[in-house]
Design a protein around this motif. Structure first.
Motif, PDB file in Angstrom:
ATOM      1  N   TYR A 120      50.096  42.543  35.982  1.00 43.69           N
ATOM      2  CA  TYR A 120      49.993  44.001  36.130  1.00 43.69           C
ATOM      3  C   TYR A 120      51.357  44.654  36.301  1.00 43.69           C
ATOM      4  O   TYR A 120      51.458  45.796  36.722  1.00 43.69           O
ATOM      5  N   ARG A 162      45.412  46.733  47.826  1.00 50.04           N
ATOM      6  CA  ARG A 162      44.425  47.624  48.433  1.00 50.04           C
ATOM      7  C   ARG A 162      45.050  48.493  49.501  1.00 50.04           C
ATOM      8  O   ARG A 162      46.008  48.101  50.158  1.00 50.04           O
ATOM      9  N   ALA A 208      39.320  43.409  38.993  1.00 49.42           N
ATOM     10  CA  ALA A 208      39.323  41.981  38.693  1.00 49.42           C
ATOM     11  C   ALA A 208      38.147  41.305  39.412  1.00 49.42           C
ATOM     12  O   ALA A 208      37.434  40.493  38.825  1.00 49.42           O
ATOM     13  N   GLU A 209      37.926  41.690  40.659  1.00 53.56           N
ATOM     14  CA  GLU A 209      36.822  41.125  41.419  1.00 53.56           C
ATOM     15  C   GLU A 209      35.483  41.522  40.803  1.00 53.56           C
ATOM     16  O   GLU A 209      34.550  40.708  40.747  1.00 53.56           O
ATOM     17  N   ARG A 233      36.202  44.912  45.622  1.00 51.17           N
ATOM     18  CA  ARG A 233      37.266  45.829  45.995  1.00 51.17           C
ATOM     19  C   ARG A 233      38.276  46.147  44.900  1.00 51.17           C
ATOM     20  O   ARG A 233      39.174  46.958  45.107  1.00 51.17           O
ATOM     21  N   ASP A 234      38.147  45.491  43.762  1.00 49.37           N
ATOM     22  CA  ASP A 234      38.977  45.939  42.646  1.00 49.37           C
ATOM     23  C   ASP A 234      38.347  45.487  41.325  1.00 49.37           C
ATOM     24  O   ASP A 234      37.326  44.784  41.319  1.00 49.37           O
TER      25      ASP A 234
END
Lengths: 748, 151
Positions: free
Chosen positions: A687, A700, B38-39, B35-36
């Motif tokens: 990324y 996060r 990719a998950e 939570r994102d």
């Protein structure tokens, strides 16, 4: 009527001399003009000499009675058929009752049938067959890609072998009408004129015109006594006969005098017409009178035509070649010119190409008061005066001269560098010029006799005709002239101009594009502001949401829950505040002017670390800082960038004890490269392309607090210094952020 | 059994508010939270830490547009390009009304695009409506379990 004596001739009338209507013929034959019914209307005065009948007696009689039945029988059909054209046609060879042989040519012109009888020795008809090998030999050699000089040389030799003239020359006319001998074939005892020039006045305008119409002209004997036509006027038109195409046409007495002066008693000229224009002449001379038979003349005429065609194709080819080359340079030029934004700078950047383009010695750009020069040019003051003169002249297209001093006398002071000028006005409004200068080309012209002799000898007697008497080589050195401008150069300069205007237009379009880009930037700004509202709206929504929930849960006993809601509200408010600050700094990044100065990076880094003190708190951070170079940069912007990187390093090493942060630099000749490495969380290299975007986070929220603007700020700052920024990481093992600052000054 | 609702949300505040809203809507479906991006893909494709989860797709995916690493649009694109995931309804849940996000989402085949209202009551209603609309129309899948990734 006898030959006019020189005293009676008016020199000023020389170019008005009625060469087409001389009223007489050369006497090596006789002429009859006939009605369509073949009744004799006019006869040349020498008729009795050749045909045994007085001219006056012949008038009004049928042709048969003048030339006898056998000759008439031979000719009547073709002369009377009405099919004759304007060019004399060989009708055959006849023998008169007196035993004389004549080649007969007929043509219809001036409302008459004109029959010419040329005396020949042979009773048989003219035989063209033995001439074909000569022509085909010439043709065969012509195909060997011969150059123009080689071709003219070959033609001169062939014509001499066909006709037996003592000297055959090929003349080429220059634009001013002066003829130069470019090829010559001669007997040993003839003087050579090769390379010499003959002034344009030797062949007056109307003679040139006639050469264009009628491709061959023969004077068998310059001492001839012309035989006038009787009656002297064309009975049909009532005017002097137009003998333009007649083979026996008498020539100007001035010309005959000229020939005698030159020692030439016989001459023949074959016109070389290239693209309808008189390119030159094949000119034959003989010291003694010389007849040239109709078949020989025909052969020479054909040879002349072939040579003309060859010259035309060679000239076309070399012209094309030349044009291609000039165009190639022009395209190259234009390629360079479209790059930068400053016209003058662009132009001066291609000075060498500009020189080559016009084969010039010097070039100047005049833009109002600014003058840029390259190569050999007059001085600035002279150029300024010259451009003022040009502006006054009001030229809007290309102006060119190879003899500047003739039109602009002050140029006499700088003929050495600027005898030739080509000026390109590059603005209709402003006094902007592109000037090409060509140096003086000192030319030595070897005239066959002093062309100015008459003017010098008889300045007060301009009416006195005195044809040149001396043909001894006379050298003239010509000053103040340059190599003439080639038509391709002039035309392509005009093209160049429209291309320049095109570039100007394109530039205008670029401006429009720029405006469009500004529009796009505005849109980006809109999008940006939307992002602002987006990311700002999130904490706002959180504040509102958790406040509502707090109110809702007011009656409940869940104190932890209420505590968490309160914390969320406080955090959200703090984040909103930070977002506003960061976004503000980011948007300023694009607009604020850089004020570059020498920045000592050691001082800058320690100032950043001091500022980070609160964030670091009680944490254990090991700083390893190498000695850093000084760079040219805007100190406050660079401070923000470095602060962001160090703050990132501190943030992502939160879970490390100790945190290790290294800062070092590589000081190269082109740029200084700085690295900030940490032993923190790192990021996934998949990324990395998102790392420096606005509002991009690779972690996060709760793991690492941040607005997602910091690195975007770093990139913007570094890029505004024309530097690069990049990052490398192994997830879980830390990251290295790097940026370069070039040594050249950043864009202000 | 009801199929679970897959909630993809990185912001802890939004996550909490959304979960509260969903609970207020009285939906019986379990909510799986990732939570994102990719998950989310790991969950949907049963790979990585979700390799052993029970077979079956969620009733609906509530997908935040702005996510770390793989963002919502990329997740959506991947879903629509994966044969067995294609039919799963996806609702883009975002703070952004930005036109290009909307256009791009619809181009990629989103089923709904919901801008999170700032007002909490409205937020709760929007989430509830969504849940009812998408989750109730589906047959409940057997053996689904509630999964919330621990912090």
């Amino acid at each position: 009527m006898t030959q006019a004596s020189p005293e009676q001739l008016d020199l000023s009338a020389c170019d008005r001399e009625p060469i087409r209507t001389p009223g007489s013929i050369q006497p090596h034959g006789f002429m009859l003009t006939l009605s369509p019914a073949l009744e004799v209307l006019q006869a040349s005065a020498n008729l009795a000499q050749w045909a045994g009948m007085d001219a006056g007696e012949a008038l009004g009689r049928p042709l048969r009675e003048v030339i006898g039945e056998p000759a008439h029988a031979r000719l009547a059909l073709e002369l009377g058929s009405g099919t004759l054209g304007a060019r004399p046609l060989y009708l055959g060879t006849v023998t008169m009752e007196n035993g004389r042989h004549f080649d007969v040519l007929g043509h219809a012109w001036d409302k008459l049938v004109i029959a010419e009888f040329e005396a020949v020795d042979r009773p048989r008809p003219a035989d063209f067959r033995h001439l074909y090998p000569l022509i085909s030999d010439f043709l065969a050699r012509v195909n060997e890609h011969a150059s123009i000089p080689a071709l003219t040389d070959l033609a001169a030799r062939h014509v001499r072998s066909v006709t037996g003239f003592g000297r055959v020359m090929v003349y080429q006319f220059d634009p001013a009408g002066h003829g130069r001998v470019v090829a010559e074939s001669k007997d040993a005892d003839y003087e050579s004129y090769l390379g010499q020039s003959f002034p344009a006045s030797d062949i007056p305008a109307q003679a040139r015109e006639l050469y264009t119409l009628s491709p061959i002209r023969l004077i068998q004997d310059a001492n001839y006594v012309p035989a006038p036509l009787l009656p002297p006027h064309n009975p049909v038109t009532g005017k002097a006969n137009d003998l333009s195409f007649a083979a026996l046409r008498s020539v100007s007495p001035v010309h005959l005098q000229y020939m005698r002066n030159m020692g030439t008693l016989a001459s023949m000229s074959v016109s070389l017409l290239v693209k309808g224009k008189l390119w030159g002449l094949i000119s034959c001379h003989n010291t003694s009178p010389r007849p040239v038979s109709v078949e020989q003349r025909t052969a020479c005429e054909q040879l002349g035509q072939i040579l003309s065609l060859c010259i035309e194709s060679r000239e076309d080819a070399s012209e094309l070649q030349f044009r291609l080359e000039v165009r190639r340079i022009m395209v190259e030029l234009l390629g360079h010119l479209t790059k930068g934004s400053d016209f003058l700078e662009n132009m001066s950047g291609v000075f060498p190409e500009l020189l080559r383009f016009a084969r010039a010695g010097g070039v100047a750009i005049v833009a109002d008061d600014r003058i840029l020069t390259y190569g050999d040019t007059p001085d600035e003051a002279a150029i300024r005066a010259l451009s003022t003169w040009l502006a006054v002249q009001g030229h809007v297209e290309v102006f060119h001269t190879s003899h500047l001093a003739a039109v602009y006398p002050p140029a006499g002071a700088f003929t050495r560098s600027a005898s030739g000028l080509m000026a390109l006005p590059i603005s209709r409004i402003h006094k902007h010029y592109l000037l090409w200068f060509r140096p003086e080309l000192v030319q030595t012209v070897e005239w066959a006799g002093n062309p100015y002799e008459n003017k010098i000898a008889a300045p007060n007697a301009p009416t006195q005709l005195s044809p040149r008497t001396s043909f001894a080589a006379w050298r003239e050195t010509i000053h103040g002239h340059s190599l003439p401008w080639h038509s391709a150069e002039i035309e392509l300069t005009t093209e160049f101009r429209s291309a320049l205007l095109g570039i100007a237009l394109e530039r205008a379009e670029q401006m429009a594009e720029l405006a469009e880009e500004l529009g796009r930037a505005n849109k980006e700004l809109e999008a940006f502001s939307y992002s602002v509202s987006h990311d700002l709206r999130a904490p706002l929504r959180h504040i509102v949401g958790f406040s509502d929930l707090l109110l809702e849960s007011a009656g409940t006993e869940d104190a932890d829950r209420r505590q968490r809601f309160l914390k969320n509200i406080k955090e959200s408010a703090r984040l909103a505040g930070k977002l506003v600050d960061d976004l503000l700094s980011f948007s300023q990044m694009g607009r604020a002017a850089l004020r570059p100065t020498a920045v000592d990076m050691n001082d800058l880094v320690s100032a950043c670390i001091d500022k980070l003190g609160i964030d670091i708190g009680q944490r254990n951070v090991d700083w390893h800082i190498d000695h850093l170079p000084t760079v040219q940069a805007d100190p406050s912007f660079l401070h923000l960038a470095v602060y962001n990187l160090l703050s990132n390093a501190v943030k992502f090493t939160a879970q490390r004890d100790p945190a290790v942060i290294r800062i070092w630099a590589e000081d190269g000749p082109e740029e200084a490269v700085f690295h900030v490495a940490d032993n923190g969380a790192g990021f996934n290299m998949d990324y990395v392309h998102k790392l420096f975007g606005v509002f991009q986070r690779l972690h996060r929220m709760e793991d690492f607090q941040g607005t997602g603007i910091g690195l975007a700020n770093v990139r913007r700052i570094v890029e505004r210094h024309n530097g690069r920024v990049w990052a490398e990481s192994r997830q879980g093992e830390g990251a290295t952020f790097s940026f370069s600052i070039p040594k050249s000054s950043p864009t202000p | 059994m009801l199929k679970p609702i897959l909630l993809v949300e990185d912001n802890p505040n939004d996550l909490e508010l959304t979960l509260i809203a969903l609970s207020k809507s009285q939906l019986a479906n379990e909510v799986v939270v990732v939570r994102d991006g990719a998950e989310a893909l790991d969950y949907l494709k049963r790979q990585g830490e979700f390799a052993s989860r029970a077979v079956g797709n969620p009733a609906v995916i509530l997908l935040d547009l702005k996510l770390p690493k793989v963002d919502g649009l990329e997740v959506l694109k991947e879903i629509r390009q994966t044969e067995n995931l294609k039919p799963v309804p996806v609702v883009m849940l975002t703070s952004s009304k930005e036109e290009q996000d909307l256009v791009r989402s619809y181009e990629l085949g989103v089923n709904a695009y919901v801008v999170k209202p700032v007002d909490f009551t409205e937020f709760v209603r929007a989430i509830a409506d969504l849940g009812i609309f998408w989750a109730v129309l589906n047959e409940p899948p057997p053996g689904s379990r509630r999964y919330v990734k621990p912090k």
